[in-house]
Design a protein around this motif. Structure first.
Motif, PDB file in Angstrom:
ATOM      1  N   GLN A  18      -6.025  -3.973  -4.084  1.00  0.00           N
ATOM      2  CA  GLN A  18      -6.554  -4.219  -3.345  1.00  0.00           C
ATOM      3  C   GLN A  18      -7.845  -4.112  -3.225  1.00  0.00           C
ATOM      4  O   GLN A  18      -9.313  -4.294  -2.390  1.00  0.00           O
ATOM      5  CB  GLN A  18      -6.451  -2.286  -2.655  1.00  0.00           C
ATOM      6  CG  GLN A  18      -5.227  -2.016  -2.348  1.00  0.00           C
ATOM      7  CD  GLN A  18      -4.915  -0.198  -1.839  1.00  0.00           C
ATOM      8  OE1 GLN A  18      -4.213   0.591  -2.669  1.00  0.00           O
ATOM      9  NE2 GLN A  18      -5.657  -0.020  -0.668  1.00  0.00           N
ATOM     10  N   LYS A  44      -2.089   6.300   6.147  1.00  0.00           N
ATOM     11  CA  LYS A  44      -0.463   5.772   5.803  1.00  0.00           C
ATOM     12  C   LYS A  44      -0.475   6.672   4.137  1.00  0.00           C
ATOM     13  O   LYS A  44       0.872   7.534   4.697  1.00  0.00           O
ATOM     14  CB  LYS A  44      -0.152   4.572   5.542  1.00  0.00           C
ATOM     15  CG  LYS A  44      -0.858   4.055   7.032  1.00  0.00           C
ATOM     16  CD  LYS A  44       0.288   1.883   6.769  1.00  0.00           C
ATOM     17  CE  LYS A  44       0.425   1.662   7.581  1.00  0.00           C
ATOM     18  NZ  LYS A  44       0.703   0.014   7.475  1.00  0.00           N
ATOM     19  N   ALA A  45      -1.089   7.184   3.470  1.00  0.00           N
ATOM     20  CA  ALA A  45      -0.818   7.035   2.534  1.00  0.00           C
ATOM     21  C   ALA A  45      -1.202   9.244   2.835  1.00  0.00           C
ATOM     22  O   ALA A  45      -0.359   9.753   1.593  1.00  0.00           O
ATOM     23  CB  ALA A  45      -1.404   7.392   0.998  1.00  0.00           C
ATOM     24  N   GLN A  63      -8.813  -2.908   6.507  1.00  0.00           N
ATOM     25  CA  GLN A  63      -7.776  -3.562   6.173  1.00  0.00           C
ATOM     26  C   GLN A  63      -7.182  -2.994   5.046  1.00  0.00           C
ATOM     27  O   GLN A  63      -6.155  -2.567   4.313  1.00  0.00           O
ATOM     28  CB  GLN A  63      -7.929  -4.847   5.863  1.00  0.00           C
ATOM     29  CG  GLN A  63      -6.709  -5.634   5.127  1.00  0.00           C
ATOM     30  CD  GLN A  63      -6.790  -7.126   5.638  1.00  0.00           C
ATOM     31  OE1 GLN A  63      -8.199  -7.444   5.917  1.00  0.00           O
ATOM     32  NE2 GLN A  63      -5.794  -7.956   4.824  1.00  0.00           N
ATOM     33  N   HIS A  64      -7.974  -2.553   3.797  1.00  0.00           N
ATOM     34  CA  HIS A  64      -7.785  -2.350   2.565  1.00  0.00           C
ATOM     35  C   HIS A  64      -7.655  -1.253   2.052  1.00  0.00           C
ATOM     36  O   HIS A  64      -7.601  -0.860   0.769  1.00  0.00           O
ATOM     37  CB  HIS A  64      -9.080  -3.547   1.900  1.00  0.00           C
ATOM     38  CG  HIS A  64      -8.462  -4.383   1.875  1.00  0.00           C
ATOM     39  ND1 HIS A  64      -6.682  -5.010   1.194  1.00  0.00           N
ATOM     40  CD2 HIS A  64      -9.047  -5.697   2.384  1.00  0.00           C
ATOM     41  CE1 HIS A  64      -7.212  -6.712   1.553  1.00  0.00           C
ATOM     42  NE2 HIS A  64      -8.590  -6.802   2.243  1.00  0.00           N
ATOM     43  N   THR A 113       3.578   2.998   0.658  1.00  0.00           N
ATOM     44  CA  THR A 113       2.309   2.506   0.800  1.00  0.00           C
ATOM     45  C   THR A 113       2.116   2.062  -0.232  1.00  0.00           C
ATOM     46  O   THR A 113       2.774   2.231  -1.514  1.00  0.00           O
ATOM     47  CB  THR A 113       1.584   3.889   1.142  1.00  0.00           C
ATOM     48  OG1 THR A 113       1.247   4.706  -0.151  1.00  0.00           O
ATOM     49  CG2 THR A 113       1.813   4.865   2.220  1.00  0.00           C
ATOM     50  N   VAL A 114       1.401   1.219  -0.443  1.00  0.00           N
ATOM     51  CA  VAL A 114       0.869   0.369  -1.752  1.00  0.00           C
ATOM     52  C   VAL A 114       0.161   1.308  -2.300  1.00  0.00           C
ATOM     53  O   VAL A 114       0.715   1.799  -4.163  1.00  0.00           O
ATOM     54  CB  VAL A 114      -0.739  -0.585  -1.496  1.00  0.00           C
ATOM     55  CG1 VAL A 114      -1.280  -0.846  -2.278  1.00  0.00           C
ATOM     56  CG2 VAL A 114      -0.496  -1.345  -0.805  1.00  0.00           C
ATOM     57  N   MET A 115      -0.072   2.683  -2.259  1.00  0.00           N
ATOM     58  CA  MET A 115      -0.883   3.104  -3.388  1.00  0.00           C
ATOM     59  C   MET A 115       0.498   4.430  -4.125  1.00  0.00           C
ATOM     60  O   MET A 115       0.917   4.299  -4.948  1.00  0.00           O
ATOM     61  CB  MET A 115      -1.403   4.709  -2.709  1.00  0.00           C
ATOM     62  CG  MET A 115      -1.575   5.678  -3.607  1.00  0.00           C
ATOM     63  SD  MET A 115      -3.296   5.626  -4.834  1.00  0.00           S
ATOM     64  CE  MET A 115      -2.933   6.591  -5.193  1.00  0.00           C
ATOM     65  N   SER A 124      -6.732   3.385  -5.554  1.00  0.00           N
ATOM     66  CA  SER A 124      -5.457   2.962  -5.063  1.00  0.00           C
ATOM     67  C   SER A 124      -6.263   1.685  -5.986  1.00  0.00           C
ATOM     68  O   SER A 124      -6.717   0.903  -6.998  1.00  0.00           O
ATOM     69  CB  SER A 124      -6.647   2.337  -3.727  1.00  0.00           C
ATOM     70  OG  SER A 124      -8.161   2.126  -3.780  1.00  0.00           O
ATOM     71  N   THR A 174      -7.049   1.995   6.296  1.00  0.00           N
ATOM     72  CA  THR A 174      -5.333   1.813   7.030  1.00  0.00           C
ATOM     73  C   THR A 174      -4.993   2.289   5.625  1.00  0.00           C
ATOM     74  O   THR A 174      -3.845   3.242   6.042  1.00  0.00           O
ATOM     75  CB  THR A 174      -5.218   0.858   7.234  1.00  0.00           C
ATOM     76  OG1 THR A 174      -5.824   0.383   8.401  1.00  0.00           O
ATOM     77  CG2 THR A 174      -3.643   0.712   7.699  1.00  0.00           C
ATOM     78  N   PRO A 175      -4.426   1.983   4.285  1.00  0.00           N
ATOM     79  CA  PRO A 175      -3.248   2.120   3.663  1.00  0.00           C
ATOM     80  C   PRO A 175      -3.662   4.000   2.833  1.00  0.00           C
ATOM     81  O   PRO A 175      -2.404   4.774   3.121  1.00  0.00           O
ATOM     82  CB  PRO A 175      -4.342   1.832   2.142  1.00  0.00           C
ATOM     83  CG  PRO A 175      -4.311   0.094   3.387  1.00  0.00           C
ATOM     84  CD  PRO A 175      -5.514   0.308   4.011  1.00  0.00           C
ATOM     85  N   TYR A 224      -9.734   8.886  -3.451  1.00  0.00           N
ATOM     86  CA  TYR A 224      -8.322   7.533  -3.023  1.00  0.00           C
ATOM     87  C   TYR A 224      -8.863   5.867  -3.416  1.00  0.00           C
ATOM     88  O   TYR A 224      -8.294   5.300  -3.384  1.00  0.00           O
ATOM     89  CB  TYR A 224      -8.326   7.358  -1.653  1.00  0.00           C
ATOM     90  CG  TYR A 224      -7.288   6.556  -1.367  1.00  0.00           C
ATOM     91  CD1 TYR A 224      -5.888   6.406  -1.241  1.00  0.00           C
ATOM     92  CD2 TYR A 224      -7.529   4.980  -0.388  1.00  0.00           C
ATOM     93  CE1 TYR A 224      -4.816   5.688  -1.297  1.00  0.00           C
ATOM     94  CE2 TYR A 224      -7.131   4.199  -0.012  1.00  0.00           C
ATOM     95  CZ  TYR A 224      -5.404   4.232  -0.824  1.00  0.00           C
ATOM     96  OH  TYR A 224      -4.682   3.113  -0.014  1.00  0.00           O
TER      97      TYR A 224
END
Length: 363
Positions: A299, A63-64, A55-56, A2-4, A295, A59-60, A291
């Motif tokens: 983001q 997933k995280a 979106q930003h 993930t982005v995180m 993040s 969802t992230p 979070y």
């Protein structure tokens, strides 16, 4: 990945000792140390705001953390009516709700207290006041002056609320809101126009404010009811200037509508994320609040570019180029100019303010 996770890995691999990375790592460890519920219901106002949050951030986060985020599209007044009904019945469905600053005072009995010490990323990365006992800032903007660059050019442009009231120097029809928190936004602007210093505004001298409003009233041709209508009256040149939401005005500028804005005396317009009492997934709610600030800055940049409102992340503004940064409420150029209201006084006098507004507008 993930982005995180990527961002946290960059912090670890670079052995960064910055407060941002340290707080993010501590926050991540704290979240992993406790078992989170598997669902999180967030009351969101729908439309572009909900789509962009999904979106930003939603969802992230899902997933995280392995938590399903369920957006509940509902406008803020309806949201609060439902929260009050659910509080009475004992069947709370929302985990996070949207609140204005006066809501944090007026409706705090419906909200779960927030321990900011348990949100290290908010403390590390947030603007001043990002975490309060009943809410964490989600978005920051301003109620500001938007004006036609065709009607006013060069050095002869309105900058202050005194200019907004000066119909001799700046002739033409005006727009003012009859929506949201207009019962204190508009009187605050009137008092600033009448020479009251920002630190002397509260408690509001409503007799003085409405005397000043009597003077501008003949020139107000539109009392707009929504952000869409605000944009429409400026796009269609129904008014030469209006008080307006910064996000809506900056969107018009991005669409090449010939307008500009002034941040001088803009009234801070903040949206909070709050947790109602009896929220079914309180651990997931707290994890999401942290979070949001842990993040990646990218983001937040993407979110700001999409909705034209800042997040409460104080690290984001520096990532924008100077021309774009000048349009951000949280930039160093603008943040200290924002008028911060006495929300305790407003919250305790909300009904009186509304009654006074309705009576004046209906004359």
């Amino acid at each position: 990945m993930t982005v995180m996770t990527k961002w946290l890995d960059r912090c670890k691999s670079a052995s960064l000792a910055s407060l941002t990375c340290t707080a993010a790592l501590v926050g991540a460890s704290a979240v992993h140390a406790q078992a989170l519920e598997k669902e999180l219901v967030i009351a969101t106002t729908g439309g572009l705001m909900e789509k962009t949050l999904v979106q930003h951030f939603y969802t992230p986060f899902s997933k995280a953390k392995g938590v399903e985020v369920v957006p509940a599209a509902i406008e803020v007044p309806d949201q609060w009516a439902k929260v009050q009904a659910m509080a009475r019945s004992g069947g709370m469905e929302f985990d996070i709700v949207t609140a204005t600053p006066p809501d944090l005072v007026q409706k705090k009995d419906l909200l779960q207290p927030i321990d900011c010490a348990k949100l290290p990323s908010v403390v590390a990365n947030g603007v001043k006041g990002a975490c309060t006992p009943y809410g964490v800032i989600r978005t920051v903007g301003g109620m500001q002056i938007g004006y036609s660059t065709e009607a006013f050019k060069g050095a002869n442009v309105p900058k202050t609320w005194a200019d907004f009231w000066d119909t001799a120097k700046f002739p033409g029809p005006r727009g003012l809101p009859d929506t949201g928190d207009r019962e204190w936004w508009v009187p605050v602007a009137a008092l600033l126009a009448d020479g009251v210093a920002p630190d002397k505004l509260f408690p509001l001298d409503l007799d003085r404010a409405y005397k000043k409003l009597d003077k501008i009233r003949p020139n107000v041709t539109v009392w707009w009811k929504s952000g869409d209508q605000l944009q429409q009256i400026l796009r269609n040149k129904e008014v030469v200037m209006s008080m307006g939401y910064s996000g809506r005005l900056i969107s018009l500028m991005g669409a090449k509508v010939p307008i500009n804005v002034s941040w001088d005396g803009a009234i801070r317009d903040v949206g909070y994320m709050s947790i109602p009492k009896g929220a079914p997934h309180p651990k997931a709610a707290m994890a999401y609040l942290d979070y949001f600030y842990a993040s990646s800055p990218e983001q937040h940049v993407a979110f700001v570019n999409a909705v034209n409102y800042d997040t409460g992340n104080g690290k984001t503004a520096s990532l924008f180029p100077p021309e774009r940064r000048a349009m951000l409420a949280t930039s160093a150029e603008n943040f200290d100019k924002l008028i911060v209201a006495d929300y305790e006084w407003i919250g305790n006098n909300r009904q009186m303010l509304r009654d006074r507004w309705i009576a004046w507008l209906g004359r």
